[in-house]
Design a protein around this motif. Structure first.
Motif, PDB file in Angstrom:
ATOM      1  N   GLU A 302       0.806  -1.143   0.003  1.00 47.25           N
ATOM      2  CA  GLU A 302       0.108  -0.029   0.096  1.00 47.25           C
ATOM      3  C   GLU A 302       0.901   1.109  -0.023  1.00 47.25           C
ATOM      4  N   PHE A 303       0.398   2.145  -0.605  1.00 49.67           N
ATOM      5  CA  PHE A 303       1.100   3.412  -0.630  1.00 49.67           C
ATOM      6  C   PHE A 303       0.207   5.020  -0.110  1.00 49.67           C
ATOM      7  N   GLY A 304       0.806   5.837   0.306  1.00 52.82           N
ATOM      8  CA  GLY A 304      -0.137   6.873   0.480  1.00 52.82           C
ATOM      9  C   GLY A 304      -0.990   6.499   1.880  1.00 52.82           C
ATOM     10  N   SER A 305      -2.291   6.996   1.924  1.00 52.35           N
ATOM     11  CA  SER A 305      -3.066   6.515   2.887  1.00 52.35           C
ATOM     12  C   SER A 305      -3.608   4.983   2.779  1.00 52.35           C
ATOM     13  N   GLY A 306      -3.261   4.257   1.756  1.00 56.79           N
ATOM     14  CA  GLY A 306      -3.448   3.097   1.766  1.00 56.79           C
ATOM     15  C   GLY A 306      -4.974   2.602   2.060  1.00 56.79           C
ATOM     16  N   PHE A 307      -5.136   1.325   2.660  1.00 54.21           N
ATOM     17  CA  PHE A 307      -6.367   1.062   2.956  1.00 54.21           C
ATOM     18  C   PHE A 307      -7.004   1.927   3.949  1.00 54.21           C
ATOM     19  N   HIS A 326       8.963  29.110  -2.747  1.00 55.66           N
ATOM     20  CA  HIS A 326       9.980  29.114  -4.060  1.00 55.66           C
ATOM     21  C   HIS A 326       9.155  29.164  -5.591  1.00 55.66           C
ATOM     22  N   GLY A 327       7.783  29.260  -5.319  1.00 52.50           N
ATOM     23  CA  GLY A 327       6.877  29.437  -6.292  1.00 52.50           C
ATOM     24  C   GLY A 327       6.441  28.258  -6.985  1.00 52.50           C
ATOM     25  N   ARG A 328       6.574  27.277  -6.033  1.00 54.30           N
ATOM     26  CA  ARG A 328       6.256  25.795  -6.482  1.00 54.30           C
ATOM     27  C   ARG A 328       4.882  25.247  -5.992  1.00 54.30           C
ATOM     28  N   VAL A 329       4.110  24.480  -6.963  1.00 57.40           N
ATOM     29  CA  VAL A 329       2.948  24.070  -6.655  1.00 57.40           C
ATOM     30  C   VAL A 329       3.251  22.689  -5.538  1.00 57.40           C
ATOM     31  N   ARG A 330       2.684  22.707  -4.379  1.00 59.61           N
ATOM     32  CA  ARG A 330       2.922  21.710  -3.496  1.00 59.61           C
ATOM     33  C   ARG A 330       1.417  21.350  -2.769  1.00 59.61           C
ATOM     34  N   THR A 331       1.709  20.092  -2.046  1.00 58.09           N
ATOM     35  CA  THR A 331       0.565  19.691  -1.313  1.00 58.09           C
ATOM     36  C   THR A 331       0.600  20.103   0.120  1.00 58.09           C
ATOM     37  N   ARG A 332      -0.459  20.511   0.925  1.00 57.29           N
ATOM     38  CA  ARG A 332      -0.097  20.610   2.341  1.00 57.29           C
ATOM     39  C   ARG A 332      -0.252  19.272   3.127  1.00 57.29           C
ATOM     40  N   THR A 333      -1.034  18.480   2.528  1.00 56.40           N
ATOM     41  CA  THR A 333      -0.880  17.095   3.222  1.00 56.40           C
ATOM     42  C   THR A 333      -0.230  16.125   2.260  1.00 56.40           C
ATOM     43  N   ASN A 334      -0.178  14.877   2.409  1.00 61.01           N
ATOM     44  CA  ASN A 334       0.406  13.816   1.393  1.00 61.01           C
ATOM     45  C   ASN A 334      -0.397  12.608   1.576  1.00 61.01           C
ATOM     46  N   ARG A 335      -1.514  12.520   1.614  1.00 62.76           N
ATOM     47  CA  ARG A 335      -2.336  11.348   1.612  1.00 62.76           C
ATOM     48  C   ARG A 335      -2.124  10.407   0.205  1.00 62.76           C
ATOM     49  N   SER A 336      -1.743  11.276  -0.730  1.00 66.63           N
ATOM     50  CA  SER A 336      -1.426  10.547  -2.075  1.00 66.63           C
ATOM     51  C   SER A 336      -0.320   9.937  -2.179  1.00 66.63           C
ATOM     52  N   GLY A 337       0.664  10.031  -1.288  1.00 65.56           N
ATOM     53  CA  GLY A 337       1.731   9.310  -1.152  1.00 65.56           C
ATOM     54  C   GLY A 337       2.717   9.735  -2.002  1.00 65.56           C
ATOM     55  N   GLY A 338       2.933  10.841  -2.529  1.00 64.79           N
ATOM     56  CA  GLY A 338       3.864  11.479  -3.665  1.00 64.79           C
ATOM     57  C   GLY A 338       3.278  11.135  -5.033  1.00 64.79           C
ATOM     58  N   ILE A 339       2.316  10.356  -5.282  1.00 65.97           N
ATOM     59  CA  ILE A 339       1.685  10.127  -6.540  1.00 65.97           C
ATOM     60  C   ILE A 339       0.306  10.375  -6.742  1.00 65.97           C
ATOM     61  N   GLN A 340       0.065  10.906  -7.852  1.00 64.13           N
ATOM     62  CA  GLN A 340      -1.364  11.179  -8.248  1.00 64.13           C
ATOM     63  C   GLN A 340      -1.577  10.742  -9.883  1.00 64.13           C
ATOM     64  N   GLY A 341      -2.683  10.240 -10.139  1.00 57.09           N
ATOM     65  CA  GLY A 341      -2.754   9.909 -11.587  1.00 57.09           C
ATOM     66  C   GLY A 341      -1.547   8.981 -12.033  1.00 57.09           C
ATOM     67  N   GLY A 342      -0.773   8.460 -11.141  1.00 55.70           N
ATOM     68  CA  GLY A 342       0.112   7.279 -11.529  1.00 55.70           C
ATOM     69  C   GLY A 342       1.266   7.962 -11.921  1.00 55.70           C
ATOM     70  N   GLU A 347       6.187  15.209  -3.968  1.00 58.73           N
ATOM     71  CA  GLU A 347       6.253  14.958  -2.626  1.00 58.73           C
ATOM     72  C   GLU A 347       6.844  13.796  -2.261  1.00 58.73           C
ATOM     73  N   ILE A 348       7.005  13.558  -0.920  1.00 56.11           N
ATOM     74  CA  ILE A 348       7.904  12.419  -0.467  1.00 56.11           C
ATOM     75  C   ILE A 348       6.835  11.073  -0.810  1.00 56.11           C
ATOM     76  N   ILE A 349       7.406  10.040  -1.633  1.00 57.57           N
ATOM     77  CA  ILE A 349       6.733   8.974  -1.763  1.00 57.57           C
ATOM     78  C   ILE A 349       6.801   7.864  -0.570  1.00 57.57           C
ATOM     79  N   ASN A 350       5.827   7.484  -0.260  1.00 57.16           N
ATOM     80  CA  ASN A 350       5.795   6.505   1.098  1.00 57.16           C
ATOM     81  C   ASN A 350       5.141   5.230   0.598  1.00 57.16           C
ATOM     82  N   MET A 351       5.512   4.057   1.069  1.00 57.25           N
ATOM     83  CA  MET A 351       4.875   2.777   0.653  1.00 57.25           C
ATOM     84  C   MET A 351       5.114   1.931   1.786  1.00 57.25           C
ATOM     85  N   ARG A 352       4.326   0.913   2.159  1.00 56.86           N
ATOM     86  CA  ARG A 352       4.529  -0.089   2.887  1.00 56.86           C
ATOM     87  C   ARG A 352       4.199  -1.529   2.378  1.00 56.86           C
ATOM     88  N   ILE A 353       5.129  -2.618   2.670  1.00 54.88           N
ATOM     89  CA  ILE A 353       5.232  -3.818   2.045  1.00 54.88           C
ATOM     90  C   ILE A 353       5.197  -4.896   3.268  1.00 54.88           C
TER      91      ILE A 353
END
Length: 439
Positions: A302-307, A326-342, A347-353
């Motif tokens: 699972e990655f991001g918020s997962g199940f 720095h004028g960059r588009v960021r997200t305030r939270t990271n429930r997407s786990g650093g990946i959106q739309g594949g 943002e930081i990618i996080n996953m659990r195995i």
């Protein structure tokens, strides 16, 4: 119809109006891997080849692993590595030492130095762009430990399914199903991590977040500041000392009983360029899941918020955007786990195995033999009471192989021509003298 055997791989299928007669071929003949066939259409013959599958990963940075647990050695061939990357055997040895058996009382007692040797693709300390062959010899095999298992299937192991698929198998050590196969991945992953770090400052760190019923609370680890030294500070590879001691005690408790437990490895990726991954079938999280779940003993990803994200409403789960200093588009939270739309969003990618308990245990279990008789088995051999401490570098390597392949794909497809600076960011190239790449 005439037929003859050769030593080329065997692949393909006959069309509906072709008939294959095996005649006097014996079962043992099929240990050779190619059949030449003359069909009823005339004297024209076809060569059908079945190519070995499942041992290669990647499209641009291609890695093929080879070898078996109790054979002469294991290793990998890397094809597609960029030239002029500084590389020595010592670069590989760091992660191989983290993976090797016999490193602590909570790992398998098998004693291997896992010393890597580079046979090609490197000259005068730099990669040449040609295939890199890396081999690690096996030095502490004990094939006699597997005498009972040559006939009786180990419950939940790959013994039976290898027989079901191939009609034969390597008994000693489990052959290709052994975690010793991952040496090739870890060696190749060390090369990939080195390139990612030099190119974009990308860091990949994994750690044990659960051993059996001991679960490390997520808020006790700061993914922004986590370091390798914190992970490597104890034999459990848990960055929190208090929980590390609890994990070690939990593993010790089953080890002395001849049993095993599972656990979870968490992996994070920092400073990954935006834009890696593709829509639909080749989504970044799909590639990461494939690489992670191809590791031995894995049972979940699972990655991001997962199940846990299924318990939230959209208004709670969405990661809102903002503009940083720095004028960059960021997200305030990271429930997407650093990946959106594949696709990576920066943002930081996080996953659990999740890893299951080790299948081979020294407690009596019911099973069946290869000749289909019910029996009991007490497995011998040397095995990890919990695989997750040694799985940490395996997970890092698997993630690195995905990311380097995706980085090369992004450069080839989307950086070949000038980018659209309104939306795209360049894949930052370092100054050559800073990265150690010769001019």
């Amino acid at each position: 119809m005439a037929s003859s055997l050769s030593t080329k791989p065997f692949l393909g299928a006959l069309s509906s109006d072709e008939t294959l007669r095996f005649g006097s071929l014996r079962h043992s003949d099929f240990r050779s891997t190619v059949l030449h066939i003359s069909t009823s259409r005339g004297s024209r013959s076809r060569t059908l080849e079945i190519k070995a599958a499942g041992s290669t990963y990647g499209n641009y940075f291609r890695v093929t692993t080879f070898g078996e647990s109790h054979g002469g050695g294991v290793g990998c061939v890397i094809d597609g590595c960029p030239p002029r990357i500084p590389l020595t055997e010592a670069d590989l040895q760091i992660d191989l030492d983290r993976r090797r058996p016999g490193q602590s009382r909570i790992t398998t007692p098998r004693k291997e130095t896992d010393t890597a040797h580079i046979y090609s693709g490197v000259a005068e300390g730099f990669t040449t762009g040609s295939p890199i062959m890396i081999k690690v010899p096996n030095t502490d095999q004990r094939g006699k430990d597997y005498s009972e298992m040559s006939m009786a299937y180990r419950p939940s192991h790959a013994d039976a399914t290898y027989d079901f698929k191939y009609g034969t198998r390597s008994v000693e050590g489990g052959g290709r199903s052994s975690a010793r196969e991952t040496i090739g991945r870890v060696a190749a992953g060390a090369v990939a991590k080195k390139i990612l770090k030099a190119y974009s400052g990308t860091e990949i760190l994994a750690y044990v977040s659960q051993a059996h019923k001991v679960i490390l609370p997520e808020d006790l680890v700061d993914h922004e500041t986590l370091t390798l030294d914190q992970v490597e500070s104890n034999i459990a590879r848990c960055p929190h000392p208090e929980y590390a001691e609890k994990m070690i005690a939990a593993i010790d408790a089953v080890r002395v009983k001849g049993d095993s437990v599972g656990g979870v490895v968490t992996c994070i990726v920092r400073n990954l360029p935006r834009g890696l991954g593709s829509p639909v079938f080749d989504k970044l999280e799909a590639e990461l899941a494939k690489a992670a779940l191809s590791l031995p003993a894995t049972k979940g990803f699972e990655f991001g918020s997962g199940f846990a994200g299924t318990f939230l409403m959209g208004s709670e789960h969405n990661d809102e955007f903002f503009m940083d200093e720095h004028g960059r588009v960021r997200t305030r939270t990271n429930r997407s786990g650093g990946i959106q739309g594949g696709i990576s969003n920066g943002e930081i990618i996080n996953m659990r195995i999740a890893f299951k308990p080790t299948s081979t245990i020294s407690r009596k279990q019911n099973t069946v033999t290869r000749d289909k008789k019910e029996t009991e088995l007490i497995a011998r051999g040397r095995h990890d009471p919990c695989v997750v401490p040694r799985a940490v570098p395996m997970v890092e390597a698997s993630v690195a192989l995905v990311l380097i392949d995706q980085l090369l794909a992004q450069y080839a497809q989307c950086q070949l021509f000038p980018i659209n600076p309104d939306f795209q960011e360049p894949l930052q190239l370092p100054k050559l003298e800073q990265s150690g790449i010769p001019l």
